[in-house]
Design a protein around this motif. Structure first.
Motif, PDB file in Angstrom:
ATOM      1  N   LYS A  46       0.847  -1.212   0.000  1.00  0.00           N
ATOM      2  CA  LYS A  46       0.000   0.000   0.000  1.00  0.00           C
ATOM      3  C   LYS A  46       0.873   1.249   0.000  1.00  0.00           C
ATOM      4  O   LYS A  46       1.913   1.293   0.667  1.00  0.00           O
ATOM      5  N   SER A  50       5.067   2.012  -1.659  1.00  0.00           N
ATOM      6  CA  SER A  50       4.913   0.593  -1.302  1.00  0.00           C
ATOM      7  C   SER A  50       5.464   0.288   0.092  1.00  0.00           C
ATOM      8  O   SER A  50       6.012  -0.793   0.345  1.00  0.00           O
ATOM      9  N   TYR A  98      -2.421   0.456  -4.520  1.00  0.00           N
ATOM     10  CA  TYR A  98      -1.881  -0.836  -4.073  1.00  0.00           C
ATOM     11  C   TYR A  98      -1.105  -1.484  -5.217  1.00  0.00           C
ATOM     12  O   TYR A  98      -1.534  -1.446  -6.375  1.00  0.00           O
TER      13      TYR A  98
END
Length: 207
Positions: A46, A50, A98
């Motif tokens: 996420k 990242s 994501y």
């Protein structure tokens, strides 16, 4: 969908946007691998950098295992040429981009995919419903009792007004009639004259 690759390379493709209205999302990571790897690891991350690993799944020819970040409800599943991440009980604060990451863990060399364009998961705010406290007495009983009390209140008021008007009329009629019964002067009460006899005028015999 995915271009051809040189040997021992991984390419990942994701859907660009997911709208989550029921707190549940299914993110599919399609991948293509042209190599001899036998043990793999796929993870969901996420944020633009990242930085947060949401959950991961690892598998080989005989075994699959999965684990999730404690702040997320996530579970991974592996199918041919794709990894599926299922997320549930999501909230609006988890709206973000994501990324899927596929890694070849064994045998060497270690290989992983270049960063994909990612998937924006937009979690809609769930409207909060305010529940009114339920009364212990059913509503129809309250309405019936209220109606009966209102009826008797009006009835008592009408009877009182009627009685008051009649009393007012009686007082008015009694004030219209005077008692015309003749009365003796106070000083003649003990002189032995018959009741209501006219008073004799003795001045006529004095001449």
């Amino acid at each position: 969908f995915l271009p051809s690759l040189p040997e021992n390379k991984i390419l990942v493709a994701q859907h660009p946007l997911l709208i989550v209205a029921n707190q549940t999302a299914t993110l599919v990571c399609n991948y293509k691998y042209n190599g001899t790897g036998k043990e793999f690891r796929a993870s969901l991350h996420k944020g633009t950098d990242s930085s947060v690993e949401v959950c991961f799944i690892s598998w080989n020819t005989t075994k699959i295992s999965s684990n999730s970040n404690k702040e997320f409800n996530c579970e991974g599943d592996h199918d041919k040429d794709k990894v599926i991440f299922n997320l549930w009980n999501m909230n609006a604060n988890q709206t973000d981009i994501y990324f899927c990451k596929i890694e070849v863990m064994y045998p060497p060399p270690y290989v992983y995919n270049e960063k994909s364009n990612g998937t924006v998961i937009h979690v809609k705010e769930t409207p909060t419903q305010i529940q009114e406290p339920q009364s212990a007495i059913p509503l129809w009983i309250l309405a019936t009792v209220t109606g009966i009390l209102a009826f008797y209140s009006m009835l008592i008021t009408a009877v009182f007004i009627n009685y008051w008007q009649k009393s007012k009329k009686n007082v008015y009629h009694q004030s219209d009639y005077m008692n015309m019964t003749p009365r003796h002067p106070p000083y003649q009460k003990n002189k032995g004259y018959p009741p209501y006899a006219p008073t004799r005028d003795y001045t006529a015999y004095r001449s």
